[in-house]
Design an enzyme around this catalytic site. Structure first.
Site, PDB file in Angstrom:
ATOM      1  N   TYR A   1       0.826  -1.214   0.000  1.00  0.00           N
ATOM      2  CA  TYR A   1       0.000   0.000   0.000  1.00  0.00           C
ATOM      3  C   TYR A   1       0.858   1.262   0.000  1.00  0.00           C
ATOM      4  O   TYR A   1       0.670   2.164  -0.831  1.00  0.00           O
ATOM      5  CB  TYR A   1      -0.927  -0.038   1.221  1.00  0.00           C
ATOM      6  CG  TYR A   1      -1.656   1.252   1.517  1.00  0.00           C
ATOM      7  CD1 TYR A   1      -2.458   1.856   0.555  1.00  0.00           C
ATOM      8  CD2 TYR A   1      -1.545   1.865   2.762  1.00  0.00           C
ATOM      9  CE1 TYR A   1      -3.133   3.038   0.830  1.00  0.00           C
ATOM     10  CE2 TYR A   1      -2.225   3.041   3.052  1.00  0.00           C
ATOM     11  CZ  TYR A   1      -3.008   3.621   2.080  1.00  0.00           C
ATOM     12  OH  TYR A   1      -3.667   4.800   2.347  1.00  0.00           O
ATOM     13  N   ILE A   2       1.824   1.344   0.909  1.00  0.00           N
ATOM     14  CA  ILE A   2       2.701   2.515   0.965  1.00  0.00           C
ATOM     15  C   ILE A   2       3.841   2.375  -0.042  1.00  0.00           C
ATOM     16  O   ILE A   2       4.253   3.352  -0.671  1.00  0.00           O
ATOM     17  CB  ILE A   2       3.283   2.689   2.381  1.00  0.00           C
ATOM     18  CG1 ILE A   2       2.175   2.784   3.426  1.00  0.00           C
ATOM     19  CG2 ILE A   2       4.159   3.945   2.452  1.00  0.00           C
ATOM     20  CD1 ILE A   2       2.683   2.756   4.861  1.00  0.00           C
TER      21      ILE A   2
ATOM     22  N   ASP B   1      20.812 -16.459   3.157  1.00  0.00           N
ATOM     23  CA  ASP B   1      21.997 -16.566   2.299  1.00  0.00           C
ATOM     24  C   ASP B   1      23.031 -15.513   2.690  1.00  0.00           C
ATOM     25  O   ASP B   1      22.700 -14.325   2.827  1.00  0.00           O
ATOM     26  CB  ASP B   1      21.625 -16.363   0.825  1.00  0.00           C
ATOM     27  CG  ASP B   1      20.783 -17.504   0.263  1.00  0.00           C
ATOM     28  OD1 ASP B   1      20.687 -18.544   0.940  1.00  0.00           O
ATOM     29  OD2 ASP B   1      20.235 -17.343  -0.842  1.00  0.00           O
TER      30      ASP B   1
ATOM     31  N   ALA C   1       8.781  -4.332   3.927  1.00  0.00           N
ATOM     32  CA  ALA C   1       8.034  -5.591   3.874  1.00  0.00           C
ATOM     33  C   ALA C   1       7.610  -6.012   5.282  1.00  0.00           C
ATOM     34  O   ALA C   1       8.419  -5.996   6.214  1.00  0.00           O
ATOM     35  CB  ALA C   1       8.902  -6.674   3.240  1.00  0.00           C
ATOM     36  N   TRP C   2       6.344  -6.387   5.401  1.00  0.00           N
ATOM     37  CA  TRP C   2       5.826  -6.828   6.706  1.00  0.00           C
ATOM     38  C   TRP C   2       4.509  -7.549   6.471  1.00  0.00           C
ATOM     39  O   TRP C   2       3.635  -7.037   5.780  1.00  0.00           O
ATOM     40  CB  TRP C   2       5.609  -5.630   7.633  1.00  0.00           C
ATOM     41  CG  TRP C   2       5.427  -6.027   9.067  1.00  0.00           C
ATOM     42  CD1 TRP C   2       4.248  -6.324   9.692  1.00  0.00           C
ATOM     43  CD2 TRP C   2       6.456  -6.176  10.052  1.00  0.00           C
ATOM     44  NE1 TRP C   2       4.480  -6.638  11.010  1.00  0.00           N
ATOM     45  CE2 TRP C   2       5.838  -6.569  11.254  1.00  0.00           C
ATOM     46  CE3 TRP C   2       7.838  -6.023  10.028  1.00  0.00           C
ATOM     47  CZ2 TRP C   2       6.536  -6.793  12.433  1.00  0.00           C
ATOM     48  CZ3 TRP C   2       8.545  -6.254  11.199  1.00  0.00           C
ATOM     49  CH2 TRP C   2       7.909  -6.629  12.380  1.00  0.00           C
TER      50      TRP C   2
ATOM     51  N   THR D   1       6.139   2.274  13.351  1.00  0.00           N
ATOM     52  CA  THR D   1       4.735   2.618  13.554  1.00  0.00           C
ATOM     53  C   THR D   1       4.536   3.288  14.912  1.00  0.00           C
ATOM     54  O   THR D   1       5.234   2.988  15.880  1.00  0.00           O
ATOM     55  CB  THR D   1       3.848   1.366  13.487  1.00  0.00           C
ATOM     56  OG1 THR D   1       2.514   1.706  13.892  1.00  0.00           O
ATOM     57  CG2 THR D   1       4.362   0.254  14.389  1.00  0.00           C
TER      58      THR D   1
ATOM     59  N   TYR E   1       1.452  -6.472  16.914  1.00  0.00           N
ATOM     60  CA  TYR E   1       2.100  -5.662  15.868  1.00  0.00           C
ATOM     61  C   TYR E   1       3.058  -4.655  16.500  1.00  0.00           C
ATOM     62  O   TYR E   1       4.232  -4.562  16.118  1.00  0.00           O
ATOM     63  CB  TYR E   1       1.014  -4.949  15.063  1.00  0.00           C
ATOM     64  CG  TYR E   1       1.514  -4.001  14.004  1.00  0.00           C
ATOM     65  CD1 TYR E   1       2.341  -4.431  12.971  1.00  0.00           C
ATOM     66  CD2 TYR E   1       1.120  -2.657  14.014  1.00  0.00           C
ATOM     67  CE1 TYR E   1       2.773  -3.545  11.990  1.00  0.00           C
ATOM     68  CE2 TYR E   1       1.538  -1.775  13.035  1.00  0.00           C
ATOM     69  CZ  TYR E   1       2.370  -2.231  12.024  1.00  0.00           C
ATOM     70  OH  TYR E   1       2.795  -1.349  11.052  1.00  0.00           O
TER      71      TYR E   1
ATOM     72  N   LYS F   1       7.238  -4.660  16.229  1.00  0.00           N
ATOM     73  CA  LYS F   1       7.942  -3.514  15.641  1.00  0.00           C
ATOM     74  C   LYS F   1       8.876  -2.870  16.666  1.00  0.00           C
ATOM     75  O   LYS F   1      10.011  -2.483  16.329  1.00  0.00           O
ATOM     76  CB  LYS F   1       6.934  -2.489  15.120  1.00  0.00           C
ATOM     77  CG  LYS F   1       6.272  -2.858  13.810  1.00  0.00           C
ATOM     78  CD  LYS F   1       7.202  -2.676  12.624  1.00  0.00           C
ATOM     79  CE  LYS F   1       6.478  -2.796  11.298  1.00  0.00           C
ATOM     80  NZ  LYS F   1       7.354  -2.590  10.130  1.00  0.00           N
TER      81      LYS F   1
END
Length: 280
Positions: free
Chosen positions: A13-14, A54, A71-72, A110, A133, A137
């Site tokens: 979305y962002i 890796d 990414a989350w 956040t 959440y 974070k």
């Protein structure tokens, strides 16, 4: 060409808005995500397993100047166990990148790291998160800070607030309101709407994020916000007017949640210093 920046979660979305904002600044952008639908065609595209472990992952990424980690999983589902399940994966990714030579990392944070707070949130406001959440974070911020210090590298922790715009792709109250109006509903159940929050458009947020990562003088926790609280009812009523929606808020249909602050917003001092320097 300026800095090269790899964006994880670029199809989110962002992320889609941030990729465009970075490209508009003339930066070289590599977009990384499981799906890249709707991502600006000017960006290079890359798909790989972020959590493979890796040792040469940074090389696989092309050794960019900056990694912007957005990414989350389940970002809109604050009680999802995925936040805790994935926490160690995010930490090992960040440690891996720093160990391989990355010198500047920006991570999307956040306001939910802080938990209940009344007034302006500053970079050193004590954190007591009240959701899985926020807990995940917050823990990642603390471990990433240690990793950056150990590797003598830059960490920019970009703390987001309430985001509006591009609502067909979001999961906010504005997205739900838009969906209800498109379904032909005439009323929308609502709280009293008295609580005040820091609302920012997704495009303004993307512009702030792009400016933040295009410099390395301002680091640490940076509030990506307006610093201007507005009541939820005022903001939602404005959204209805601005979008010409034929729907009315049903005030008091839902009780105000006891753990919601009467007013919380970000202190924009640091981000304004970035934007002021950027404008010069």
């Amino acid at each position: 060409m300026g800095k090269t920046i790899l964006v994880t979660g670029a199809g989110g979305y962002i992320g889609r808005h941030v990729v465009r904002a970075l490209l508009d600044r003339g930066l070289g952008v590599t977009a990384l995500d499981l799906r890249l639908d709707g991502v600006d065609e000017r960006a290079q595209r890359l798909q790989l397993d972020l959590f493979s472990g890796d040792a040469d992952l940074f090389d696989q990424m092309g050794r960019p100047d900056v990694v912007l980690h957005m990414a989350w999983r389940d970002g809109f589902k604050h009680s999802s166990s995925a936040h805790i399940d994935d926490l160690a994966k995010h930490y090992h990714l960040i440690e891996n990148l720093y160990a391989a030579g990355l010198k500047q990392l920006a991570v999307m944070g956040t306001m939910h790291e802080v938990g209940y707070w009344e007034g302006a949130i500053q970079e050193d406001t004590p954190c007591s998160p009240a959701s899985l959440y926020g807990i995940a974070k917050n823990a990642l911020r603390e471990t990433s800070t240690l990793a950056a210090q150990q590797h003598d590298a830059v960490l920019q922790w970009i703390r987001a607030y309430y985001i509006v715009g591009d609502d067909k792709f979001g999961s906010s109250i504005f997205s739900k309101l838009l969906a209800a109006a498109e379904e032909g509903k005439k009323t929308f159940p609502f709280t009293t709407g008295k609580n005040k929050y820091d609302f920012i458009s997704v495009d303004a947020l993307a512009a702030q994020i792009a400016a933040i990562v295009d410099q390395d003088a301002v680091t640490g926790v940076i509030n990506a916000c307006t610093g201007e609280p507005m009541s939820l009812s005022e903001r939602v009523e404005a959204y209805i007017r601005d979008n010409g929606l034929d729907i009315t808020l049903e005030y008091g249909a839902f009780p105000d949640r006891p753990y919601d602050s009467p007013g919380v917003w970000g202190d924009p001092t640091k981000v304004r210093s970035v934007l002021d320097a950027d404008a010069r």
